[in-house]
Design an enzyme around this catalytic site. Structure first.
Site, mmCIF file in Angstrom:
data_model
loop_
_atom_site.group_PDB
_atom_site.id
_atom_site.type_symbol
_atom_site.label_atom_id
_atom_site.label_comp_id
_atom_site.label_asym_id
_atom_site.label_seq_id
_atom_site.Cartn_x
_atom_site.Cartn_y
_atom_site.Cartn_z
ATOM 1 C CG ASN A 7 -2.072 0.815 1.205
ATOM 2 O OD1 ASN A 7 -2.048 1.851 0.562
ATOM 3 N ND2 ASN A 7 -3.125 0.396 1.887
ATOM 4 N NE ARG A 96 -5.540 2.810 -1.267
ATOM 5 C CZ ARG A 96 -5.011 3.978 -0.902
ATOM 6 N NH1 ARG A 96 -3.769 4.057 -0.472
ATOM 7 N NH2 ARG A 96 -5.743 5.067 -0.972
ATOM 8 C CG HIS A 184 -11.548 6.634 0.886
ATOM 9 N ND1 HIS A 184 -12.104 7.836 1.256
ATOM 10 C CD2 HIS A 184 -10.222 6.737 1.144
ATOM 11 C CE1 HIS A 184 -11.165 8.634 1.736
ATOM 12 N NE2 HIS A 184 -10.003 7.975 1.668
ATOM 13 N NE ARG A 289 -5.445 11.401 17.120
ATOM 14 C CZ ARG A 289 -4.630 10.492 16.624
ATOM 15 N NH1 ARG A 289 -4.424 9.391 17.292
ATOM 16 N NH2 ARG A 289 -4.005 10.668 15.485
ATOM 17 C CB VAL A 336 -12.489 10.780 12.191
ATOM 18 C CG1 VAL A 336 -13.544 11.607 12.906
ATOM 19 C CG2 VAL A 336 -11.222 11.597 11.945
ATOM 20 N N GLY A 337 -13.898 8.006 12.113
ATOM 21 C CA GLY A 337 -15.158 7.253 12.160
ATOM 22 C C GLY A 337 -15.145 6.163 13.226
ATOM 23 C CD GLU A 338 -11.523 2.150 12.284
ATOM 24 O OE1 GLU A 338 -10.648 1.830 13.108
ATOM 25 O OE2 GLU A 338 -11.345 2.055 11.053
ATOM 26 C CG ASN A 339 -10.321 5.439 16.843
ATOM 27 O OD1 ASN A 339 -10.432 4.424 17.519
ATOM 28 N ND2 ASN A 339 -9.581 5.498 15.751
#
Ligand code: ADP
Length: 412
Positions: A7, A96, A184, A289, A336-339
């Site tokens: 990747n 990728r 993505h 964050r 961001v989406g996960e955390n």
């Protein structure tokens, strides 16, 4: 089958090794080995992890991508992190590739023709496609005739209907390859299948919106397993506000700045990609964050940056629901989406009208690959850990397996 995944980022190189048996597992398996190098100039930070729990981080000097790959792969068959006895144990290498241009949709085995087709669209994604070609050539040098496969980040969105893919400029744009491609795609596709599996739904009768919120951010509207719309377009600059990228802005601003001779095309490119988004508005950081911590300390511009991010996210989720004509599930994935419970809660706040209700306690825990909607929510909400490398490894397994079956059929 041992599958090595490469990747390549503009100034980074990541790699993972998977071992896949005769049947594809439902859950992503642990990597046998994982490595990452990020560089600035010639100084690089390398991190190597083996499946046996060994981790090493150190600074090294690298003067080219080829050297970075050589360094990483050296640890795969030598030393404490090694996961194979010799390079010949690797059965297939998956790459990728960010931009497949108008030509590529499905993963393909890399040949000289495929490489020249990838090179021919490199003007669309100059930093990426050239890096990926360099990766393929380095593998040829290091591993010889091992089969290599290209998996395209744009591929999943090739099912978008023309009215979602064509820009309403002059039609000649479309004819010359200027159209909406979307990015993505590898992770959007993975998340759609994973969400259907975890929620016990049939992907072929399922409407979902996947929110990939990392440094780059994009949404996909997915109907019956196919992408029908997405927020990124010709480049990964369109759509949502991101860490350092603006997302969509009025193109009149750019022609105005060019007319005023305030910026060259190249400077605009840099401004929109590197100095906009959360960073451009807050002047604090492009990292969510740090934005959230500044907001808690009362930093006004960080608060404005957060509010713009959320506003654009909400309005784009609404647009995707309208395109789908309803929604069964909303997925949050990537950094961001996960955390970030704050971003998820803010994004979902105005979605009660479609029957979506978060479970605040579950949302606050940020569980990986778990439902975070309330039991009485009509729309199910789930977080899914981004697993791009695993999706690439799966595609390699399927393609090589299909080719083998075809060869066997030809023999019988
Ligand atoms: P990439 O898009 O480069 O693959 P990631 O998906 O890893 O990156 O996302 C990186 C971003 O995730 C960081 O810039 C940071 O803003 C965000 N992030 C990571 N952890 C958290 C967290 N706990 N809260 C909010 N944001 C986070």
């Amino acid at each position: 089958m041992k599958v090595l995944v490469l990747n390549s980022g503009s100034s980074s190189q990541k790699s993972s090794l998977y071992d896949i048996g005769d049947v594809l597992p439902n859950d992503p398996p642990a990597c046998l080995w994982q490595a990452k190098i990020e560089w600035e100039g010639e100084s690089a930070e390398a991190e190597i992890k083996s499946g046996r729990g060994f981790t090493r981080r150190n600074r090294i000097q690298v003067s080219s991508r080829a050297q970075a790959i050589e360094h990483l792969l050296g640890t795969l068959w030598k030393g404490e992190a090694s996961a194979v006895r010799s390079p010949s144990e690797i059965d297939v290498v998956g790459h990728r590739v960010v931009h497949g241009g108008p030509e590529f949709e499905d993963p393909v085995v890399i040949t000289a023709e495929v490489k020249s087709a990838i090179a021919s669209v490199s003007a669309f994604a100059p930093l990426h496609n050239r890096a990926e070609l360099e990766g393929m050539e380095t593998i040829e040098k290091l591993l010889g005739a091992v089969p290599q496969v290209a998996v395209f980040d744009t591929g999943f969105h090739k099912t978008m209907p023309l009215y979602a893919a064509v820009y309403p400029g002059p039609y000649e744009w479309f004819a010359s390859g200027i159209r909406r491609y979307g990015f993505h795609g590898i992770n959007h596709k993975y998340c759609a299948r994973r969400a259907a599996h975890l929620l016990g739904r049939d992907l072929n009768s399922f409407k979902l919106v996947t929110c990939h919120l990392g440094n780059g951010c994009s949404l996909a509207a997915i109907h019956n397993g196919k992408s029908v719309d997405t927020t990124m377009g010709f480049t990964p600059l369109e759509g949502l506000m991101m860490g350092t990228r603006s997302g969509s802005v009025d193109p009149g601003i750019l022609t105005y700045l060019l007319r005023q001779s305030k910026h060259t095309g190249e400077q605009l490119d840099e401004l929109l990609n590197e100095h906009s988004g959360l960073l451009g508005i807050s002047d604090v950081s492009g990292d969510m964050r740090e934005i959230l911590s500044a907001v808690r300390k009362g930093h006004e511009r960080a608060k404005l940056a957060f509010d713009i991010y959320v506003h654009r996210l909400r309005s784009s989720i609404g647009a995707m629901i309208a395109v789908l004509g309803g929604i069964d599930a909303l997925v949050f994935t990537a950094g961001v989406g996960e955390n970030s419970p704050d971003v998820r809660a803010a994004a979902c706040e105005n979605l009660q009208y479609v029957g979506l209700k978060l479970d605040p306690k579950k949302n606050a825990e940020s569980p990986a690959d778990e439902e975070i909607s309330a039991p009485d929510s009509v729309v199910r909400v789930i977080t899914i850990r981004a697993e791009e490398d695993w999706e690439i490894a799966r595609d390699c397994w399927e393609l090589v397996d299909k080719n083998q079956t075809q060869r066997q059929e030809q023999h019988t």
